[in-house]
Each structure stands twice: as structure tokens, then as C-alpha cells.
Scaffold this motif. Structure first.
Motif, PDB file in Angstrom:
ATOM      1  N   PHE A   1     -67.373 -45.306  56.299  1.00 18.13           N
ATOM      2  CA  PHE A   1     -67.794 -43.956  55.905  1.00 18.13           C
ATOM      3  C   PHE A   1     -67.393 -42.924  56.964  1.00 18.13           C
TER       4      PHE A   1
ATOM      5  N   ARG B   1     -71.841 -44.702  49.908  1.00 20.79           N
ATOM      6  CA  ARG B   1     -72.301 -43.488  49.220  1.00 20.79           C
ATOM      7  C   ARG B   1     -73.541 -43.772  48.373  1.00 20.79           C
TER       8      ARG B   1
ATOM      9  N   ALA C   1     -71.010 -35.467  45.522  1.00 17.66           N
ATOM     10  CA  ALA C   1     -70.317 -34.330  46.138  1.00 17.66           C
ATOM     11  C   ALA C   1     -71.249 -33.605  47.099  1.00 17.66           C
TER      12      ALA C   1
ATOM     13  N   SER D   1     -66.554 -42.503  43.783  1.00 18.48           N
ATOM     14  CA  SER D   1     -66.386 -42.424  45.231  1.00 18.48           C
ATOM     15  C   SER D   1     -64.910 -42.253  45.588  1.00 18.48           C
TER      16      SER D   1
ATOM     17  N   ARG E   1     -64.789 -40.367  55.475  1.00 22.90           N
ATOM     18  CA  ARG E   1     -65.419 -39.107  55.086  1.00 22.90           C
ATOM     19  C   ARG E   1     -65.426 -38.087  56.217  1.00 22.90           C
TER      20      ARG E   1
ATOM     21  N   LEU F   1     -63.661 -38.749  44.870  1.00 22.72           N
ATOM     22  CA  LEU F   1     -63.980 -37.771  45.916  1.00 22.72           C
ATOM     23  C   LEU F   1     -63.094 -37.954  47.148  1.00 22.72           C
ATOM     24  N   ASP F   2     -62.624 -39.169  47.349  1.00 20.73           N
ATOM     25  CA  ASP F   2     -61.746 -39.433  48.498  1.00 20.73           C
ATOM     26  C   ASP F   2     -60.275 -39.214  48.157  1.00 20.73           C
TER      27      ASP F   2
ATOM     28  N   ALA G   1     -70.659 -33.470  55.919  1.00 17.21           N
ATOM     29  CA  ALA G   1     -69.704 -32.620  56.641  1.00 17.21           C
ATOM     30  C   ALA G   1     -70.412 -31.605  57.530  1.00 17.21           C
TER      31      ALA G   1
ATOM     32  N   ASP H   1     -71.493 -35.572  50.284  1.00 13.96           N
ATOM     33  CA  ASP H   1     -70.337 -35.331  51.155  1.00 13.96           C
ATOM     34  C   ASP H   1     -70.480 -34.001  51.894  1.00 13.96           C
TER      35      ASP H   1
END
Lengths: 177, 108
Positions: free
Chosen positions: A131, A163, B44, B11, A135, B14-15, B51, B47
Motif C-alpha cells: 500500500f 484497501r 476513492a 482497487s 498508493r 484506482l491504481d 494522500a 485514497d
């Protein structure tokens, strides 16, 4: 390549430049892995020392960053096994930067960030490192696979499971909006 | 595409790891499935939260700590080079060099 060659000859200026180039990425990776800045600095120190020790064995067949992250991932795993002392995130509250001007917003933001950091920190090692690489460090599945020594399909599965685990936990704790 | 098949691919979506065909199939499924749309929105959101995690600031002393230990790991340093003389051996070599110089001076 010239910088790596200079490092392989043991030139200290080159080692310093390599450190400057990767310092922030390695520290961020270590910090998000273990959740404590002091431990992350210790880990970063070990990552660079191990890299400098072994840089002679790097053959430019893969990206240097993949080689370095692979080494970092292994050290993180060893650190986790060796250290029972780190209580993830106890020290984080003082270190959150970029707080909002509104104290109420800042408190909410801090709580969510803490919840996320704790949830990431509690993921099983394999899921957590995948991850972090994909990410947060922006690796493709193929690049992460190279760093972890597994197949891209294994990275895909780890990302899906990571996730799902994070979503279940953060939803349960009310930390996801 | 079933919900399970869609969920298993969100998943990777999204990647940015899916083929255009796979993306098309997911899009078609999402048009008819609220549950999978919610799942995608949650992932989403996850993520986005990830971030936002803060960036640690390295201490100024980090390089100094590393530099202080470089001799332990660099090839050619006393700790890693078995051919390199110990300080005691260096003293013996210095003694014989000095003795040689003195004897040469004596012959002059």
C-alpha cells in the motif's frame, strides 16, 4: 549512472548527493511504515548505511529506486520483528503540519489523519508495504513487484486486501467521510 | 460482470492498472449498480485520506549521524577491509620507517 558509479567508488560527496536525492522519500516511507519519527529516522539511517555498504552489488539491471526500496522494505520488516517497543503514532500529534486556521477543523483533520496512520500501521506487513509503495510512493504494480520480489498479480491482490481492510476499519471508526 | 468481479477490480481501477476493456466493463456495471458505485466512492475517499497524511521533516543531524558511521560500512574502511593494518600495526610500520630513515642519515 555517474552518481551511482561514484558512490560505488566510495566517494563521500557522491554518497551525500545520493542521500539528499532520496532522503525525503526514504524518511516518508519509514515514517508511514512505523508511525514514529524517531524510529523512522533510525530506520532511514540504517537504510542508507546498508545501501552504501551494498551499493557495489547494484548492477543497474533494475531502477536504482526499486533496488533501494527493496532494501528499505526488508529493513522495515526486520525492524518490525526486532522492535516490540514501538507503539505506533503516540508521538504523531505534535508533528502534524499544515493545520487549518480553524482549531475545530484542525482537530477533525488531525483525528482523521491519526486514524488513517493507525489503520495503515496495523495492516499486516505485506499489505502495508504494498500500500505504501503503490498508493503513497506512486509505484506501478510492476515496480512494486520488483521491489518486493513478488508478482504484479500478488501486488494487485495485496492492494485490494489492504484497501478493504482500511475501508472496513475506518468506516467502523467513523473516520471516513 | 457480477458485483464480486467488479469489486475485485475497483482497487486496480484506482491504481490505473486495468486495460481499456476492463475499464469499459466496470463502467457498464457501475451504470446499473448503486452498491458498487458506493464501494468505489468509499475507496476513492480512502485514497484521498491516505494522500493527506503528513510529511515528516528530517532532522538536520540525520546526515551527520550517517556520516559518523560511514567507516563501518564503506569498502576500504578498517572495519570492512581485512588487508588494512590495525593502528598497532601502523605504529610498527612507522617505527621501522623512522629507523630506516635514521640509518640512512647515519650513512650520509
Amino acid at each position: 549512472v555517474a552518481l551511482i558509479s561514484a558512490c560505488q567508488r566510495g566517494e563521500r560527496d557522491a554518497l551525500r548527493r545520493l542521500f539528499d536525492l532520496y532522503r525525503d522519500r526514504m524518511l516518508r516511507f519509514a515514517f508511514r511504515y512505523c508511525g514514529d519519527l524517531d524510529d523512522a529516522e533510525d530506520l532511514t539511517q540504517e537504510i542508507f548505511l546498508r545501501a552504501f555498504e551494498r551499493i557495489g552489488s547494484y548492477r543497474c539491471e533494475s531502477a536504482f529506486s526499486s533496488w533501494l526500496y527493496r532494501l528499505a522494505a526488508n529493513l522495515c520488516l526486520n525492524f518490525r520483528r526486532q522492535s516490540r517497543r514501538f507503539e505506533p503514532l503516540d508521538a504523531i500529534e505534535d508533528r502534524i503540519s499544515g493545520a487549518s486556521d480553524d482549531p475545530a477543523d484542525a482537530a477533525i483533520s488531525s483525528e482523521q489523519e491519526d486514524a488513517m496512520m493507525k489503520a495503515v500501521s496495523d495492516l499486516p506487513d505485506g499489505l502495508r508495504i504494498a500500500f505504501l509503495l503503490v498508493r503513497l510512493e506512486g509505484f506501478s504494480y510492476a515496480e512494486a513487484a520488483e521491489s518486493l520480489g513478488v508478482s504484479p498479480e500478488a501486488v494487485r491482490m495485496r492492494m485490494m486486501r489492504a484497501r478493504r481492510a482500511l475501508r472496513v476499519r475506518l468506516t467502523r471508526e467513523g473516520a471516513m467521510r | 460482470m457480477t458485483c464480486q468481479e467488479c469489486s475485485d477490480r475497483l482497487s486496480a481501477l484506482l491504481d490505473d492498472e486495468l486495460t481499456p476493456e476492463e475499464i469499459g466493463a466496470i463502467r457498464a456495471h457501475l451504470l446499473d449498480c448503486d452498491a458498487c458505485c458506493r464501494e468505489l466512492a468509499l475507496l476513492a475517499c480512502l485514497d484521498a485520506e491516505a494522500a493527506r497524511m503528513s510529511e515528516p521533516q528530517p532532522s538536520d543531524a540525520l546526515w551527520e549521524k550517517i556520516e559518523n558511521r560511514l567507516d563501518e560500512v564503506l569498502p576500504g574502511s578498517p572495519e570492512t577491509n581485512p588487508w588494512r593494518s590495525s593502528p598497532e600495526e601502523e605504529n610498527v610500520v612507522d617505527f621501522f620507517r623512522a629507523k630506516s630513515r635514521l640509518s640512512k642519515m647515519g650513512r650520509m
